[in-house]
Design an enzyme around this catalytic site. Structure first.
Site, PDB file in Angstrom:
ATOM      1  N   ASP A 173       0.850  -1.185   0.000  1.00  0.00           N
ATOM      2  CA  ASP A 173       0.000   0.000   0.000  1.00  0.00           C
ATOM      3  C   ASP A 173       0.886   1.236   0.000  1.00  0.00           C
ATOM      4  O   ASP A 173       1.988   1.222   0.565  1.00  0.00           O
ATOM      5  CB  ASP A 173      -0.900   0.011   1.238  1.00  0.00           C
ATOM      6  CG  ASP A 173      -1.850   1.187   1.252  1.00  0.00           C
ATOM      7  OD1 ASP A 173      -2.888   1.111   0.571  1.00  0.00           O
ATOM      8  OD2 ASP A 173      -1.562   2.193   1.925  1.00  0.00           O
ATOM      9  N   HIS A 177       1.271  10.391   4.748  1.00  0.00           N
ATOM     10  CA  HIS A 177       0.978  10.532   6.168  1.00  0.00           C
ATOM     11  C   HIS A 177       1.754  11.700   6.766  1.00  0.00           C
ATOM     12  O   HIS A 177       2.733  12.182   6.197  1.00  0.00           O
ATOM     13  CB  HIS A 177       1.336   9.250   6.918  1.00  0.00           C
ATOM     14  CG  HIS A 177       0.483   8.078   6.554  1.00  0.00           C
ATOM     15  ND1 HIS A 177      -0.773   7.866   7.075  1.00  0.00           N
ATOM     16  CD2 HIS A 177       0.705   7.057   5.691  1.00  0.00           C
ATOM     17  CE1 HIS A 177      -1.283   6.767   6.551  1.00  0.00           C
ATOM     18  NE2 HIS A 177      -0.412   6.255   5.713  1.00  0.00           N
ATOM     19  N   ARG A 178       1.310  12.125   7.933  1.00  0.00           N
ATOM     20  CA  ARG A 178       1.965  13.213   8.667  1.00  0.00           C
ATOM     21  C   ARG A 178       3.198  12.669   9.373  1.00  0.00           C
ATOM     22  O   ARG A 178       3.097  11.846  10.284  1.00  0.00           O
ATOM     23  CB  ARG A 178       0.981  13.806   9.682  1.00  0.00           C
ATOM     24  CG  ARG A 178       1.446  15.080  10.332  1.00  0.00           C
ATOM     25  CD  ARG A 178       0.284  15.727  11.061  1.00  0.00           C
ATOM     26  NE  ARG A 178       0.160  15.330  12.452  1.00  0.00           N
ATOM     27  CZ  ARG A 178      -0.915  15.539  13.205  1.00  0.00           C
ATOM     28  NH1 ARG A 178      -1.980  16.128  12.670  1.00  0.00           N
ATOM     29  NH2 ARG A 178      -0.957  15.154  14.469  1.00  0.00           N
ATOM     30  N   GLU A 296      -3.719  21.571   9.291  1.00  0.00           N
ATOM     31  CA  GLU A 296      -4.283  20.472   8.529  1.00  0.00           C
ATOM     32  C   GLU A 296      -5.371  20.984   7.580  1.00  0.00           C
ATOM     33  O   GLU A 296      -5.729  22.160   7.586  1.00  0.00           O
ATOM     34  CB  GLU A 296      -4.854  19.413   9.478  1.00  0.00           C
ATOM     35  CG  GLU A 296      -3.789  18.627  10.238  1.00  0.00           C
ATOM     36  CD  GLU A 296      -3.096  17.577   9.383  1.00  0.00           C
ATOM     37  OE1 GLU A 296      -3.369  17.517   8.163  1.00  0.00           O
ATOM     38  OE2 GLU A 296      -2.304  16.802   9.930  1.00  0.00           O
TER      39      GLU A 296
END
Length: 498
Positions: A173, A177-178, A296
């Site tokens: 996969d 991401h952060r 964000e």
């Protein structure tokens, strides 16, 4: 349909070819040789130049891509931002009309091209190798990871393509991401619930083993977009790189990492190789005590997490004179990277249930590409009345993080907010055209999803999903026809008109 697919996207096969394409398009690319501080200043500049999205105003939507050639504290590395920051640019990269991008991505999922592995001598991402065992190895000196604001928990990798595999099935996969730089060789990683790499990590952790993970930075836009697909469109075990292959018209090339048993994107500018450690957690803001993470997509700065998984970095490899890729957290880039796959997922699910009735979808900028969808639905007969609301319910199933749906008719331009709001003012009555679905999970970054905000919310992370039906009842269609103007050739009067 297969004919929606781009059969040859050879113009953009990596980040550098994408940049060259932009340089040939007036108004799409700017660069500066003025030194910029990656700590807050770089993002502060781009906020004005082209961040858009849910960013603090004033900002500029659809501004150009910006290259910073001189980064304070770093030599021989530049930073680029905003690559996917306009829908028009994404369409240019993928050789598709901007309003048809959701359809293109839907078709690409149905016609995947699996990634292939190439030898190390063909992988430009490994031209230079830095091993963590070297005494002078330090992520903070190697990589110009910026902070978006002065109160961020630390430097963040915001455009890292994280690639890992299931330790049992070996299915892979890729997602973004952060990632916060915590020390010379450690990153913290925030995985929102339900992400596949987190499922892989938990399997490895249960077995007491680390999970190998590569982080590819600076790749072509097709990969960045495809990596943002989520279940159920791309279920566990579906490698989103095969979607990127379909978008590009040829397979994504991968290479074996130098220090871990995993692969990375061969044409990436920079690759970080590491392992997600079992049973190790770190406080996200341990170096700053700010209580904040980073801005964000909803437009607010997220809270620092108390206990995040840790990636122990083994190596960094890169091209000669690499280009670092970053983005502004709440900017229009997030809208396009998250939103266009969202549109594809909704189109796919609704069209399977009621073919031909959902004409298009726009994951609106105001929701960061996740929270708000505008759906263009056509009623062909009296029996179609009510099916528009069924389509909205299916949209919530296709993309569980969706919060609001606005339904409009076929004569409304879903990409024009004025037109959508016009439909709401003239084709909507709140008491009969609003559908509430309380007590449903949504996206954890929506700050209104708390019991303190509404007594209907039992715990943080739940929401009231809402449908705003701004379509005309079928039996009243003749009373809501827009004024018709004469069709003319404007170029006869203004030859340069576009």
């Amino acid at each position: 349909m297969a004919n929606e697919l781009n059969k040859d996207q050879s113009q953009t096969h990596d980040l550098r070819s994408a940049i060259e394409l932009l340089k040939s398009t007036p108004g799409e690319y700017v660069e500066t040789n003025v030194e910029v501080d990656p700590r807050a200043e770089l993002s502060g500049v781009y906020r004005y130049v082209g961040a858009g999205g849910t960013c603090e105003r004033p900002t500029r939507k659809n501004g150009p891509v910006m290259m910073f050639n001189k980064i304070k504290g770093f030599d021989d590395i530049s930073v680029i931002i905003g690559l996917n920051g306009s829908r028009k640019r994404v369409g240019q990269f993928l050789n598709c009309e901007p309003e048809r991008l959701g359809h293109l991505l839907k078709d690409s999922v149905q016609n995947p091209i699996a990634p292939v592995e190439v030898s190390a001598d063909k992988a430009v991402c490994q031209e230079v190798v830095h091993l963590a065992t070297d005494a002078n190895f330090d992520l903070r000196k190697l990589l110009p990871a910026p902070t978006n604001t002065e109160e961020d928990a630390g430097p963040y990798i915001t455009m890292g393509l994280c690639y890992a595999s299931d330790p049992e099935t070996h299915e892979s996969d890729i997602t973004i991401h952060r990632l916060c730089v915590q020390s010379r060789d450690e990153l913290s990683m925030w995985l929102t619930p339900g992400r596949h790499i987190d499922a892989f990590r938990m399997k490895a952790e249960e077995a007491g083993k680390p999970l190998p993970i590569s982080i590819s930075i600076g790749v072509d836009p097709a990969i960045e977009i495809a990596a943002c697909f989520e279940p159920p469109t791309t279920p566990l075990g579906f490698d989103e790189l095969s979607v990127a292959g379909a978008l590009r018209g040829h397979a994504v090339e991968m290479v074996k990492c130098k220090t871990i048993n995993e692969r990375a994107i061969a044409h990436a500018e920079i690759v970080i190789e590491g392992e997600l450690l079992p049973n190790v957690r770190v406080r996200e803001d341990q170096n700053t005590d700010s209580g904040k993470a980073m801005p964000e997509f909803p437009g607010y700065t997220g809270e620092a997490k108390e206990a995040l998984p840790v990636i122990k970095v083994k190596a960094v490899t890169h091209r000669h004179n690499p280009i670092w890729r970053t983005t502004v957290g709440p900017g229009e880039e997030h809208v396009n990277m998250a939103g266009i796959p969202t549109e594809a997922s909704i189109l796919d699910m609704v069209n399977r249930a009621m073919p031909g009735k959902l004409l298009n979808v726009f994951a609106h900028s105001a929701g960061g590409g996740k929270l708000l969808a505008v759906m263009q639905f056509k009623k062909f007969a009296p029996v179609d009345e009510g099916r528009q609301r069924q389509a909205a319910l299916l949209a919530f199933s296709a993309f569980p993080e969706l919060k609001h749906v606005i339904l409009v008719d076929e004569d409304v331009d879903i990409f024009d907010s004025d037109d959508v709001l016009w439909a709401m003012q003239t084709r909507y009555q709140g008491d009969v055209d609003t559908v509430f679905i309380p007590g449903v999970r949504c996206h954890p970054l929506d700050p209104s999803q708390t019991p303190e905000y509404s007594p209907s919310i039992l715990q943080t992370g739940m929401s009231c999903k809402t449908i705003y039906d701004c379509t005309v009842p079928f039996h009243l269609k003749s009373h809501f026809e827009r004024s018709k103007f004469k069709e003319v050739d404007v170029k006869r009067f203004l030859p340069d008109f576009e």
